[in-house]
Design a protein around this motif. Structure first.
Motif, PDB file in Angstrom:
ATOM      1  N   GLU A  79       0.822  -1.221   0.000  1.00  0.00           N
ATOM      2  CA  GLU A  79       0.000   0.000   0.000  1.00  0.00           C
ATOM      3  C   GLU A  79       0.847   1.258   0.000  1.00  0.00           C
ATOM      4  OE1 GLU A  79      -3.213  -0.042  -0.740  1.00  0.00           O
ATOM      5  OE2 GLU A  79      -2.922  -2.211  -0.836  1.00  0.00           O
ATOM      6  N   GLN A  80       1.949   1.253   0.728  1.00  0.00           N
ATOM      7  CA  GLN A  80       2.829   2.421   0.754  1.00  0.00           C
ATOM      8  C   GLN A  80       3.456   2.657  -0.620  1.00  0.00           C
ATOM      9  OE1 GLN A  80       2.618   0.023   3.121  1.00  0.00           O
ATOM     10  NE2 GLN A  80       3.320   0.784   5.096  1.00  0.00           N
ATOM     11  N   PHE A  81       3.831   1.585  -1.307  1.00  0.00           N
ATOM     12  CA  PHE A  81       4.422   1.730  -2.638  1.00  0.00           C
ATOM     13  C   PHE A  81       3.389   2.224  -3.641  1.00  0.00           C
ATOM     14  CE2 PHE A  81       8.000  -0.237  -0.762  1.00  0.00           C
ATOM     15  CZ  PHE A  81       9.079  -0.050  -1.614  1.00  0.00           C
ATOM     16  N   ILE A  82       2.165   1.730  -3.550  1.00  0.00           N
ATOM     17  CA  ILE A  82       1.117   2.205  -4.454  1.00  0.00           C
ATOM     18  C   ILE A  82       0.789   3.671  -4.163  1.00  0.00           C
ATOM     19  CG2 ILE A  82      -1.332   1.948  -5.051  1.00  0.00           C
ATOM     20  CD1 ILE A  82      -0.917  -1.111  -4.724  1.00  0.00           C
ATOM     21  N   LYS A  83       0.672   4.012  -2.887  1.00  0.00           N
ATOM     22  CA  LYS A  83       0.397   5.412  -2.533  1.00  0.00           C
ATOM     23  C   LYS A  83       1.493   6.329  -3.070  1.00  0.00           C
ATOM     24  CE  LYS A  83      -0.245   8.628   1.218  1.00  0.00           C
ATOM     25  NZ  LYS A  83      -0.313   8.900   2.639  1.00  0.00           N
ATOM     26  N   GLY A  84       2.745   5.946  -2.885  1.00  0.00           N
ATOM     27  CA  GLY A  84       3.861   6.755  -3.378  1.00  0.00           C
ATOM     28  C   GLY A  84       3.840   6.907  -4.886  1.00  0.00           C
ATOM     29  N   ALA A  85       3.466   5.843  -5.588  1.00  0.00           N
ATOM     30  CA  ALA A  85       3.392   5.898  -7.049  1.00  0.00           C
ATOM     31  C   ALA A  85       2.321   6.905  -7.486  1.00  0.00           C
ATOM     32  CB  ALA A  85       3.090   4.511  -7.607  1.00  0.00           C
TER      33      ALA A  85
END
Length: 154
Positions: A79-85
């Protein structure tokens, strides 16, 4: 405007608190030709942080929820990687950036190669999560290894 991975501009934002300074990118920043971003920080990950790799595919698969991003100790940080993207995409759109230069091999930023997902140091062909999302939205993605091809076109 061009967006570049913050670590390539010399900012100590990598998982282990280091950078990967690329002097040509640093000069682009100094000349105000580029702006830095770090999708992992935009996703609210900390410095330092555990190394993470994509398991079960690449960044495109993560966006489709067919793969996930996991730290070396097994924590799911998808989720953190998707949010950052998505935050990186928003920034690119706000700045009308049509080109990004991202750090190769990263689970966020890799644009041709990422780590295999088993923390062995082996790599596979594929995009990181941010690279995949930006490409889906029509933004040209380069790495520090091939962005000079783009500069020749300018």
């Amino acid at each position: 405007m061009i967006l570049v991975s913050s670590c390539l501009a010399g900012l100590e934002v990598r998982y282990n608190g280091t950078h990967c300074l690329n002097e040509k990118i640093q000069k682009m920043i100094e000349k105000k030709q580029a702006v830095t971003i770090c999708p992992e920080l935009l996703g609210e990950l900390l410095i330092p942080r555990e190394p993470a790799e994509i398991i079960g595919g690449d960044g495109g698969d993560v966006l489709k929820r067919k793969a996930k991003v996991v730290t070396q100790s097994g924590q799911d940080v998808t989720e953190q990687f998707i949010k950052g993207a998505y935050e990186a995409l928003r920034t690119a759109q706000e700045l009308d950036a049509t080109v990004v230069v991202l750090k190769e091999n990263s689970p966020s930023c890799g644009s041709t190669m990422i780590y295999k997902g088993d923390f062995s140091g082996n790599k596979i062909n594929g995009d990181g999560v941010t690279a995949a999302l930006l490409r889906r939205n029509g933004i040209k993605v380069f790495s520090e290894e091939n962005f000079e091809d783009f500069l020749k076109e300018m």
